[in-house]
Design a protein around this motif. Sequence first.
Motif, PDB file in Angstrom:
ATOM      1  N   THR A 130       0.781  -1.116  -0.194  1.00  0.00           N
ATOM      2  CA  THR A 130       0.017  -0.033   0.112  1.00  0.00           C
ATOM      3  C   THR A 130       0.809   1.298   0.010  1.00  0.00           C
ATOM      4  OG1 THR A 130      -0.019   0.369   2.458  1.00  0.00           O
ATOM      5  CG2 THR A 130      -1.711  -1.230   1.334  1.00  0.00           C
ATOM      6  N   VAL A 131       0.473   2.384  -0.389  1.00  0.00           N
ATOM      7  CA  VAL A 131       1.077   3.716  -0.250  1.00  0.00           C
ATOM      8  C   VAL A 131       1.627   4.018   1.216  1.00  0.00           C
ATOM      9  CG1 VAL A 131       0.708   6.103  -0.404  1.00  0.00           C
ATOM     10  CG2 VAL A 131      -0.530   4.536  -2.182  1.00  0.00           C
ATOM     11  N   GLY A 132       0.680   3.534   2.346  1.00  0.00           N
ATOM     12  CA  GLY A 132       1.452   4.016   3.428  1.00  0.00           C
ATOM     13  C   GLY A 132       2.411   2.966   3.821  1.00  0.00           C
ATOM     14  N   GLU A 133       2.398   1.528   3.262  1.00  0.00           N
ATOM     15  CA  GLU A 133       3.417   0.630   3.802  1.00  0.00           C
ATOM     16  C   GLU A 133       4.605   1.402   3.070  1.00  0.00           C
ATOM     17  OE1 GLU A 133       0.826  -3.523   4.245  1.00  0.00           O
ATOM     18  OE2 GLU A 133       1.359  -2.780   2.159  1.00  0.00           O
ATOM     19  N   ILE A 134       4.556   1.571   1.797  1.00  0.00           N
ATOM     20  CA  ILE A 134       5.802   2.234   1.227  1.00  0.00           C
ATOM     21  C   ILE A 134       6.232   3.411   1.858  1.00  0.00           C
ATOM     22  CG2 ILE A 134       6.552   3.266  -1.043  1.00  0.00           C
ATOM     23  CD1 ILE A 134       4.748   1.155  -2.550  1.00  0.00           C
ATOM     24  N   SER A 135       5.303   4.181   1.821  1.00  0.00           N
ATOM     25  CA  SER A 135       5.632   5.445   2.600  1.00  0.00           C
ATOM     26  C   SER A 135       6.632   5.266   4.130  1.00  0.00           C
ATOM     27  CB  SER A 135       4.535   6.562   2.705  1.00  0.00           C
ATOM     28  OG  SER A 135       5.005   7.818   3.371  1.00  0.00           O
ATOM     29  N   ALA A 136       5.918   4.557   4.933  1.00  0.00           N
ATOM     30  CA  ALA A 136       6.228   4.379   6.186  1.00  0.00           C
ATOM     31  C   ALA A 136       7.889   3.667   6.245  1.00  0.00           C
ATOM     32  CB  ALA A 136       5.619   3.426   7.142  1.00  0.00           C
ATOM     33  N   ASN A 137       8.073   2.733   4.903  1.00  0.00           N
ATOM     34  CA  ASN A 137       9.166   1.877   5.089  1.00  0.00           C
ATOM     35  C   ASN A 137      10.281   2.421   3.983  1.00  0.00           C
ATOM     36  OD1 ASN A 137       8.935  -0.203   7.234  1.00  0.00           O
ATOM     37  ND2 ASN A 137       7.035  -0.116   6.066  1.00  0.00           N
ATOM     38  N   TRP A 138      10.123   3.594   3.164  1.00  0.00           N
ATOM     39  CA  TRP A 138      10.874   3.727   2.192  1.00  0.00           C
ATOM     40  C   TRP A 138      12.368   4.071   2.773  1.00  0.00           C
ATOM     41  CZ3 TRP A 138      10.839   3.032  -2.714  1.00  0.00           C
ATOM     42  CH2 TRP A 138      11.613   3.549  -3.445  1.00  0.00           C
ATOM     43  N   LEU A 195      12.899   0.400   2.335  1.00  0.00           N
ATOM     44  CA  LEU A 195      12.746  -0.351   0.914  1.00  0.00           C
ATOM     45  C   LEU A 195      13.598   0.244  -0.278  1.00  0.00           C
ATOM     46  CD1 LEU A 195       8.825  -0.141   0.704  1.00  0.00           C
ATOM     47  CD2 LEU A 195      10.328  -2.265   0.536  1.00  0.00           C
ATOM     48  N   LYS A 196      14.169   1.590   0.091  1.00  0.00           N
ATOM     49  CA  LYS A 196      14.969   2.082  -0.862  1.00  0.00           C
ATOM     50  C   LYS A 196      16.406   1.569  -0.838  1.00  0.00           C
ATOM     51  CE  LYS A 196      17.211   6.572  -1.440  1.00  0.00           C
ATOM     52  NZ  LYS A 196      17.474   7.975  -1.008  1.00  0.00           N
ATOM     53  N   ASP A 197      16.846   0.917  -0.079  1.00  0.00           N
ATOM     54  CA  ASP A 197      18.246   0.233  -0.028  1.00  0.00           C
ATOM     55  C   ASP A 197      17.979  -1.015  -0.587  1.00  0.00           C
ATOM     56  OD1 ASP A 197      19.518   2.476   0.819  1.00  0.00           O
ATOM     57  OD2 ASP A 197      19.738   1.975   2.965  1.00  0.00           O
ATOM     58  N   THR A 198      16.901  -1.720  -0.010  1.00  0.00           N
ATOM     59  CA  THR A 198      16.801  -3.322  -0.552  1.00  0.00           C
ATOM     60  C   THR A 198      16.584  -3.161  -2.070  1.00  0.00           C
ATOM     61  OG1 THR A 198      15.381  -3.571   1.390  1.00  0.00           O
ATOM     62  CG2 THR A 198      15.070  -5.027  -0.202  1.00  0.00           C
ATOM     63  N   LEU A 199      15.725  -2.134  -2.732  1.00  0.00           N
ATOM     64  CA  LEU A 199      15.779  -2.025  -4.021  1.00  0.00           C
ATOM     65  C   LEU A 199      17.023  -1.614  -4.748  1.00  0.00           C
ATOM     66  CD1 LEU A 199      12.109  -0.099  -4.081  1.00  0.00           C
ATOM     67  CD2 LEU A 199      12.597  -2.507  -4.322  1.00  0.00           C
ATOM     68  N   ARG A 200      17.787  -1.033  -4.297  1.00  0.00           N
ATOM     69  CA  ARG A 200      19.226  -0.920  -4.720  1.00  0.00           C
ATOM     70  C   ARG A 200      19.770  -1.903  -4.851  1.00  0.00           C
ATOM     71  NH1 ARG A 200      21.505   4.971  -2.412  1.00  0.00           N
ATOM     72  NH2 ARG A 200      23.026   4.496  -3.878  1.00  0.00           N
ATOM     73  N   ILE A 201      19.749  -2.840  -3.966  1.00  0.00           N
ATOM     74  CA  ILE A 201      20.437  -4.524  -4.155  1.00  0.00           C
ATOM     75  C   ILE A 201      19.681  -5.147  -5.120  1.00  0.00           C
ATOM     76  CG2 ILE A 201      21.053  -6.404  -2.694  1.00  0.00           C
ATOM     77  CD1 ILE A 201      21.383  -4.440  -0.224  1.00  0.00           C
TER      78      ILE A 201
END
Length: 139
Positions: free
Chosen positions: A87-95, A101-107
């Motif tokens: 959800t938007v809230g989950e992404i926003s809270a964990n970006w 999420l940001k670092d996880t996605l970079r990997i």
Amino acid sequence: DDDTAWLVNKMAALLPVTLSDPDGMVGCDAVLLARLLLEEQALDEGRSNGCRGKYGSRFHPSSSSLSNDGTTTRRSGGSARGSRPLTVGEISANWNDGACLKDTLRIRYNIDRKDPVPIIKERIRDHLECDCSSGRDYA
């Protein structure tokens, strides 16, 4: 276009988290976020298409993605349990915090085992330089 309105709406709702890049290259986070949203929607295999309600209708593909008989088209072998787009809230809270999420996605989205951000930055710069030299204006 209804097929992409959900993506535009979700990206717009998450714009504040993509503006937090400390080196000033805002587009890098947006590229990572767009890829995450598209992959999550693909993994959902159409289960959230046509969602109703305050947020479902804005942040998921429309029911026009449904087949003629009202069912979704799914790849064979997919599971209907345990998977849904974040959800938007989950992404926003964990970006940047929590699950980061940001670092996880970079990997996850590495390019030959290297951080994709320098390559994304280079492509953005190339694109901007090309558009500037052609006299194209985005304003």
